[in-house]
Structure formats: structure tokens, C-alpha cells
Scaffold this motif. Sequence first.
Motif, PDB file in Angstrom:
ATOM      1  N   HIS A  61      10.154   1.768   2.708  1.00  0.00           N
ATOM      2  CA  HIS A  61      10.631   1.780   1.325  1.00  0.00           C
ATOM      3  C   HIS A  61       9.537   1.448   0.320  1.00  0.00           C
ATOM      4  O   HIS A  61       9.817   1.375  -0.882  1.00  0.00           O
ATOM      5  N   HIS A  62       8.333   1.262   0.798  1.00  0.00           N
ATOM      6  CA  HIS A  62       7.247   0.895  -0.121  1.00  0.00           C
ATOM      7  C   HIS A  62       6.777   2.119  -0.890  1.00  0.00           C
ATOM      8  O   HIS A  62       6.609   3.205  -0.332  1.00  0.00           O
ATOM      9  N   ARG A  63       6.595   1.949  -2.191  1.00  0.00           N
ATOM     10  CA  ARG A  63       6.067   3.004  -3.056  1.00  0.00           C
ATOM     11  C   ARG A  63       4.741   2.527  -3.618  1.00  0.00           C
ATOM     12  O   ARG A  63       4.707   1.585  -4.410  1.00  0.00           O
ATOM     13  N   PRO A  64       3.630   3.144  -3.222  1.00  0.00           N
ATOM     14  CA  PRO A  64       2.329   2.675  -3.721  1.00  0.00           C
ATOM     15  C   PRO A  64       2.196   2.881  -5.213  1.00  0.00           C
ATOM     16  O   PRO A  64       2.716   3.839  -5.790  1.00  0.00           O
ATOM     17  N   THR A  65       1.516   1.966  -5.863  1.00  0.00           N
ATOM     18  CA  THR A  65       1.280   2.048  -7.304  1.00  0.00           C
ATOM     19  C   THR A  65       0.240   3.113  -7.588  1.00  0.00           C
ATOM     20  O   THR A  65      -0.858   3.084  -7.018  1.00  0.00           O
ATOM     21  N   PRO A  66       0.529   4.114  -8.464  1.00  0.00           N
ATOM     22  CA  PRO A  66      -0.471   5.149  -8.750  1.00  0.00           C
ATOM     23  C   PRO A  66      -1.671   4.577  -9.466  1.00  0.00           C
ATOM     24  O   PRO A  66      -1.564   3.682 -10.303  1.00  0.00           O
ATOM     25  N   ALA A 111       4.557 -10.421   5.387  1.00  0.00           N
ATOM     26  CA  ALA A 111       3.882  -9.880   6.568  1.00  0.00           C
ATOM     27  C   ALA A 111       2.775 -10.820   7.046  1.00  0.00           C
ATOM     28  O   ALA A 111       2.573 -10.997   8.259  1.00  0.00           O
ATOM     29  N   LEU A 112       2.056 -11.441   6.122  1.00  0.00           N
ATOM     30  CA  LEU A 112       1.018 -12.399   6.504  1.00  0.00           C
ATOM     31  C   LEU A 112       1.613 -13.615   7.202  1.00  0.00           C
ATOM     32  O   LEU A 112       1.028 -14.150   8.163  1.00  0.00           O
ATOM     33  N   VAL A 148      -0.580  -2.278   4.172  1.00  0.00           N
ATOM     34  CA  VAL A 148       0.175  -1.283   3.404  1.00  0.00           C
ATOM     35  C   VAL A 148       0.925  -1.918   2.243  1.00  0.00           C
ATOM     36  O   VAL A 148       0.910  -1.391   1.121  1.00  0.00           O
ATOM     37  N   LEU A 149       1.579  -3.061   2.488  1.00  0.00           N
ATOM     38  CA  LEU A 149       2.446  -3.665   1.487  1.00  0.00           C
ATOM     39  C   LEU A 149       1.649  -4.408   0.424  1.00  0.00           C
ATOM     40  O   LEU A 149       0.430  -4.572   0.533  1.00  0.00           O
ATOM     41  N   ALA A 150       2.369  -4.855  -0.609  1.00  0.00           N
ATOM     42  CA  ALA A 150       1.750  -5.600  -1.704  1.00  0.00           C
ATOM     43  C   ALA A 150       2.751  -6.610  -2.240  1.00  0.00           C
ATOM     44  O   ALA A 150       3.963  -6.481  -2.030  1.00  0.00           O
TER      45      ALA A 150
END
Length: 300
Positions: free
Chosen positions: A141-146, A73-74, A64-66
Motif C-alpha cells: 500500500h506504499h505510494r512513493p513520493t514523486p 520496520a526498523l 522501501v517504506l518511509a
Amino acid sequence: MNLHRKGRAALVLALVAVVAMAFRVSWNALRDIANAVGADDTAATLYPFVVDGLMALALVATLVLAGRDRTFALRVLGAYTLASLVLNYVHGLVPKLHDPRLDWTRLADWDPANWALVLLATSLPVGSIYFGSDLVAKVLHHRPTPIPGPDANTEESTEITTNRSTADLHESTPTPAVSLARFTVPDPVAVDLGKSTPALKPPVPVDPAPVASIEPRTVAAESTRTRRATGRVPDAAKPSRPKRTAEQLLAEAREATADWPDAKVTGEGIRRAVHTSPANARSLRDTLLAERAATAAKAA
């Protein structure tokens, strides 16, 4: 497309089955390790969920994260995978850990190694609380990049062109200054093409003032900077019309709009008729309309 979706679904189900079986194998070793370090039966049963469960949570957070959050997370996933591997390896080396009635025992014969393994086994639950809470907060709190659409490049280029055009409007090309140089013009009387031996008179210098009258007029570029007054305004430049009072303006407005219909009584029309400012014209308009309304009410 339908076959592609079915293939992906089958792959996910197979992965879940493999992970579930691997968790069952690791669950036996981690439960025995928890019993060896002094955990009761309930804590020993939940201990594998603490270690391997956080590994599953870190794997989902990685998908999910970036950016830096994904790297974090890794690292959590790698650290808990390595810890679970060490504990499973110790479980295989120590036969005493396989006894189901085991209450407490040493994980290694060498004291430093035993202390390190006990510290590792007892710190994993505390680390699960900390790292698990942090990963869940990052995911929430993660907001995916459109994903940019096909018109994104067109809109961006249009915006850049508009901005550049707008910026260029503030720059004006300076008007080249026309310099008046002195030059001489031959006497037309002395130059006669019909005669072969004319006597040429010396050129007469001409003052540049007459020449300037036939040159194209140079218009200075307008400047937006306000100039300050350099001195007292002469009386001749001042308006000869005296300043009118409010009563005088109202009287002139009444006289000018006497035969106007109500629809024509506007601020712009009054301003042109009596030659006053827009603010005064609006005030006169309101006064005249109020007077007409009062007169109409009395007549009714």
C-alpha cells in the motif's frame, strides 16, 4: 557511469554472499534450539527461515517504506536480530544442544531463565506471521513520493501569484468622499490692482450649491449587493409600452424578418428587431424557421 554501476552491483553481490554465509551459521544454532523445545525434524529445519527470514523481509521493508512505517520496520528488524542473537548465544553455552540426536532438553538450569528462553523460542514463529503480514501490507500500500522536477518551483510561484492576483480583484479601493465646505470669494469689483487705494468690501458668503457644480463629479463605487425595493415604483417610472402576447410578438417578428435570409434569422437578430428577451427571441427564431421550412416543403 558504467563503472559506477558495476561497483554498486559488486557491492550488492558481496552483501548477499555475506548474509547467506551468516544465515548458514545461524541456521545450525536455531535448528538445534527448535529441536530442544520439542519441534520435529521438518519444523526444526524451517525454524531458521522463520526468524532470520523475517529479518531479511524487515530490511527490505525499511528500504522501501518511509515515516512511521519505516520506524516500525526498523523496530521489527532490531527485535528479531536481538532474539536471534540470544538464541545463538544460548546454543553456544549449552553443550547438550550440539548433539544431533537431541530431542528435548532444558535451555538453562535456572527455571525462570529456562521458561523465558522457551517462551522466546516458541513465540518467534507466531510473531513472524503477524509482523511479516503487516510489513507486506505496508509495502503493497506504499505510494512513493514523486520527486519534484526543475519546473516545480516555477509552477508553484506562478500559482501563488495567480491566486493572490485573483483574490485582489475582489477588493476595490473606496472612492474618497468630496466634502463641500463653505468658503468665501472676494468681490471682483472691489479688488482692482490698477488703483492704490481701493475700498475692499467685506467677503460675501457663497452658497455651496454653485460651487458643487464646478467640482469634479464623484462616482460611487459599484456594489455587487442587491438592493431591495424601498417603496412603490411611481407610475412615471414604469414602462409605457404594454406587455405583448406571444401572437403579437410572432407577428412583429414575421414582419421584421420578412426579407431576411435564413442565415440571418438568429435569436440575437430577432431580439434586437422586436426588443424582447433572449428566451422569447430563441422561441420566435425556432417558430419562424419551422414555418419557412414548411413553406419550402409545400412549394417543392
